[in-house]
Design a protein around this motif. Structure first.
Motif, PDB file in Angstrom:
ATOM      1  N   MET A  52       0.835  -1.200   0.000  1.00  0.00           N
ATOM      2  CA  MET A  52       0.000   0.000   0.000  1.00  0.00           C
ATOM      3  C   MET A  52       0.872   1.253   0.000  1.00  0.00           C
ATOM      4  N   ALA A  53       0.429   2.252  -0.748  1.00  0.00           N
ATOM      5  CA  ALA A  53       1.152   3.530  -0.756  1.00  0.00           C
ATOM      6  C   ALA A  53       0.864   4.318   0.508  1.00  0.00           C
ATOM      7  N   MET A  54      -0.351   4.203   1.031  1.00  0.00           N
ATOM      8  CA  MET A  54      -0.752   4.918   2.244  1.00  0.00           C
ATOM      9  C   MET A  54      -1.973   4.219   2.831  1.00  0.00           C
ATOM     10  N   GLN A  55      -2.187   4.429   4.118  1.00  0.00           N
ATOM     11  CA  GLN A  55      -3.337   3.832   4.775  1.00  0.00           C
ATOM     12  C   GLN A  55      -4.616   4.513   4.304  1.00  0.00           C
ATOM     13  N   GLY A  56      -5.671   3.744   4.148  1.00  0.00           N
ATOM     14  CA  GLY A  56      -6.943   4.278   3.698  1.00  0.00           C
ATOM     15  C   GLY A  56      -8.049   3.277   3.961  1.00  0.00           C
TER      16      GLY A  56
END
Length: 272
Positions: A107-111
């Protein structure tokens, strides 16, 4: 005078009489044998799943290095999970092949959920990662090619899809919005392997459809249905993304009502 003598004979014990605990013992033995056979069958089946990936120790070692370099931050060095990511023990090779093969992981960022994005690993690296995770514990394996050919029953697949999948993915597999910023992605262009893997692993908000829910042949039929509707465009004209009555109603409201208003203005201007 003769004395009368009473002769007492001991009644013979009834043949075939069982001990009161014999029935309980027989039931316990039967349950033990049944449970043991069931456990042995499950163990042999589960242990056979990872072997279907034909993994080698070299591939597992390479996958471990890739995992520790790219995945351990969230999932832990031993893949047991952290506060930032779940445990991967027991998810199987299919989950890794889906998540990494569609670019959702890393993942590039938490979401709310991991979006699909360009894949960051080669096919060989993805297989190595899958082999490593599969070596940790038994789990769903990558599906066999015979279920992915798209030569099943499209009518049966359509029925199964409408009953189990259409409430989230739309009847045409166009996807749809869910709660809290989550969504069911479009299935257009998704590979047959990833569709099958999604059904057996339940990524994101999707439930798991194991072989007791939908048989392997049923999954193959669903794949056939999805490929059929992708290869056969809507015969009714512009399909508006196949998003259903909301998109169609919005189209009529904007363009239909707009056309009526424009026509009214034109007639009024003409009369003046």
């Amino acid at each position: 005078m003769r004395a009368n003598t009473r002769t007492t004979t001991k009644s013979p014990r009834k043949g075939g009489r069982r001990h009161p605990l014999a029935t309980v013992a027989l039931i316990a033995i039967g349950l033990g044998l049944t449970g043991g056979a069931y456990a042995a069958f499950n163990t042999s089946t589960a242990s056979a799943e990872p072997q279907s990936a034909a993994s080698t120790q070299e591939s597992v070692d390479q996958g471990k290095k890739l995992f520790q370099s790219n995945c351990a931050t969230c999932h832990g060095l031993q893949a047991a999970g952290t506060t930032n990511g779940p445990s991967l023990i027991g998810v199987g090779a299919a989950a890794v092949d889906f998540q990494v093969g569609t670019g959702r992981m890393p993942m590039a960022m938490q979401g709310p959920q991991a979006p699909e994005k360009p894949v960051q690993f080669t096919d060989a690296q993805i297989k190595a990662l899958a082999d490593y995770v599969a070596s940790l514990a038994p789990g769903p394996s990558i599906p066999e090619q015979k279920w992915l050919n798209g030569d099943g029953n499209a009518a049966t697949g359509g029925e199964l899809f409408r009953v189990n999948c259409a409430m989230c993915h739309n009847v045409a597999g166009a996807g749809g919005a869910l709660t809290e910023g989550k969504y069911a992605p479009s299935l257009n262009g998704v590979s047959a392997a990833h569709i099958y893997e999604a059904m057996i692993t339940g990524p994101q908000n999707m439930p798991v459809f194991n072989d007791m829910n939908i048989s392997p042949q049923g999954k193959a039929d669903i794949i056939t249905y999805l490929k059929y509707i992708q290869n056969n465009p809507s015969p009714g004209g512009f399909e508006l993304g196949s998003l259903g009555p909301v998109a169609e109603g919005l189209f009529l409201w904007i363009f239909g009502l707009g056309a009526i208003v424009a026509l009214t203005v034109w007639i009024t201007a003409k009369s003046n």
